[in-house]
Design an enzyme around this catalytic site. Structure first.
Site, PDB file in Angstrom:
ATOM      1  CE  LYS B  79      45.868  45.091  40.576  1.00 24.92           C
ATOM      2  NZ  LYS B  79      45.161  44.634  41.790  1.00 24.92           N
ATOM      3  CB  SER B 155      41.605  44.713  40.633  1.00 23.16           C
ATOM      4  OG  SER B 155      42.542  44.719  41.704  1.00 23.16           O
ATOM      5  CB  SER B 179      42.390  42.436  43.845  1.00 21.92           C
ATOM      6  OG  SER B 179      41.235  43.226  43.803  1.00 21.92           O
TER       7      SER B 179
END
Lengths: 59, 464
Positions: B79, B155, B179
């Site tokens: 990420k 996210s 997330s």
């Protein structure tokens, strides 16, 4: 900070939102100010629910 | 080319059996990205050449008898709020200083590289891991592999849709309010938020210091365990890292839920606003499967759970505002609209709200500790609906998504989401299982045992 939890009348909310954003130097757009005005009572109502829990002397 | 295994564990076994090479896995990963990245918005930055180089080195080392363990030669996505020495870290934002994290791997990335993992690139997020995709900014909109007009969730969006689409075998996500677990559920994969402090956060852009967690995302609980084996453990560079011993997570999985005591938290979940009955039906079927597998499944209630839910935002958003306050004032227009609106909304909380929220947090934590004296895990749905339409994503829409993850961030307890079925629209949903502090082994065992009873985690999206 000029947020007043009980100040939820229409004109009071807008004044609170505008002054809070101004104090933080947040250059929100007019649409965003309208969004915050709409959101403010919802946010305050959710936050105020926390005070319904009787925590006594608990830290 | 050999047949490409579709789980990390199977790929690791195939590498050792000599039926596939790391280069073949990495080429397959690159080919999948060539086909689907633009459609799905998985990557912010790909590292094809570096990945192939790392794969060649992994193959050479394995051939020479130098085996770094199960991640050796496995393509992994990271990420883009997690620093990588050789790739930019943007947090999907125009605001972050492009030199942020330069020349240093985050602790988790360094551990992955030391274990021989092949870093394929930096995956999409919501800006600074908060907000929603903003089409006015020059970043991909992460879409759902099961229905490309739907959102991947966030996210850790690109890590979730990339694993689901087979672009890499596992990935790193972060979880401040759900997330890791929410996009895992919406994309039909498995994601673990470990205990607070279990995985070091040095080199990860902060969102909310006391809610942030770093963890693995993969197709199966076993694959998450293999990742956790590598990334877990104390590191003094992170002041919030816990100096608590780890377990051999993958080695202790036994594929069984027999004897597990599972408390079911239905209230405030199955009856929450905006839930899809078909998502709840999948949750109930999951509980029936666990019971049939020998788990003791019993209804519980947690006092003030709904109030803990309200206490999350005053803490989480206030911490986020503390980090962003200066730049919000100076670079408001450079932020995505949803990010800046959500973070700035914390201005409307008071200091007293923050203190009360912490008191609620401590109260519920004690109640949950008491429940864990009688139960091994607590089960809830991860979310009460499938992925929303990208076209419907806005500030109000985000607030009405029935996602049940944030209280577990407030409590800092290990929590996993495993696929448990589909909505009537054909969208994946997840079963959320939480455990005692530092009891990742129990949570992983429950999810692995559930996956041995069901095949939802083996379903693959119908990508053209």
């Amino acid at each position: 900070m000029s947020v007043t939890a009980g100040d939820t009348g229409p004109s009071g909310v807008e004044a609170t939102v505008r002054s809070t954003l101004a104090e933080a130097h947040i250059p929100a757009t007019p649409d965003e100010i309208a969004l915050f005005v709409m959101m403010y009572p919802l946010l305050r109502a959710k936050a105020d629910r926390m005070y319904e829990l009787d925590l006594g002397d608990q830290p | 080319m050999s047949e490409i295994p579709d789980t990390l564990a199977a790929a690791a076994a195939a590498l050792r059996a000599g039926t596939v090479s790391s280069v073949e896995l990495t080429v397959a990963s690159i080919e999948r990205a060539d086909r689907f990245d633009e459609q799905l918005g998985t990557y912010l930055c790909r590292a094809d050449d570096a990945a192939l180089q790392a794969a060649k080195q992994a193959d050479a080392e394995l051939e020479a008898g130098h085996d770094r363990g199960p991640l050796h030669g496995i393509p992994v996505g990271v990420k883009d709020i997690v620093a990588t020495a050789d790739l930019p870290t943007t947090a999907q934002s125009l605001v972050l200083d492009p030199r942020w994290g330069e020349r240093d791997d985050a602790v988790v990335v360094a551990r992955l590289r030391a274990a021989g993992a092949v870093i394929t690139g930096k995956t999409t997020t919501m800006e600074f891991a908060i907000g929603l995709p903003d089409p006015t900014k020059p970043f991909p909109i992460p879409r759902n592999p099961w229905a490309s007009d739907r959102w991947a969730g966030g996210s850790s969006s690109g890590t979730a849709n990339g694993v689901a689409a087979g672009m890499f075998w596992a990935g790193i996500g972060t979880d401040t309010g759900g997330s890791i677990r929410m996009p895992s559920a919406l994309c039909g994969i498995t994601g673990l938020k470990p205990t607070f402090g279990r995985v070091p956060k040095s080199g990860v852009v902060p969102l909310s210091w006391s809610f942030d967690h770093v963890g693995p995302m993969a197709r199966t609980a076993r694959d998450c365990a293999l990742m956790l084996d590598v990334i877990a453990g104390h590191d003094r560079s992170d002041p919030l890292s816990a100096d608590v011993g780890t377990d051999p997570y993958a080695a202790t999985l036994d594929g069984s839920v027999a004897g597990l005591r599972i408390g079911v938290l239905r209230h405030h979940h199955v009856d929450a606003p905006f839930v899809d009955p078909s998502a709840i039906a999948a949750f109930e079927a999951a509980l029936a499967a666990l019971a049939a597998g020998g788990a003791q499944v019993e209804e519980i209630d947690v006092p003030a759970w709904d109030i803990l839910n309200e206490a999350c935002l005053p803490i989480f958003m206030s911490e986020a505002l503390t980090y962003h306050r200066q730049t919000l004032a100076e670079r408001w227009e450079d932020y995505g609209s949803y990010t800046r609106q959500m973070v700035a909304s914390a201005l409307f909380y008071t200091a007293v709200d923050h203190v009360q929220a912490q008191r609620v947090r401590h109260f519920v934590a004690k109640e949950v500790d008491r429940i864990f004296e009688d139960f091994d895990v607590i089960a809830t749905p991860t979310a009460g609906a499938g992925a929303p339409l990208v076209a419907n994503l806005d500030f109000v829409g985000a607030l009405t998504l029935p996602v049940f993850t944030a209280p577990w961030n407030a409590l800092g307890l290990p929590t996993i989401s495993t696929p448990c079925g589909f909505t009537s629209d054909g969208l994946p949903v997840g079963l959320q299982l939480a455990g005692r502090r530092f009891a990742e082994s129990t949570v992983l065992r429950a999810a692995d045992g559930y996956q041995s009873l069901t095949d939802w985690h083996t379903r693959r999206p119908p990508l053209a």
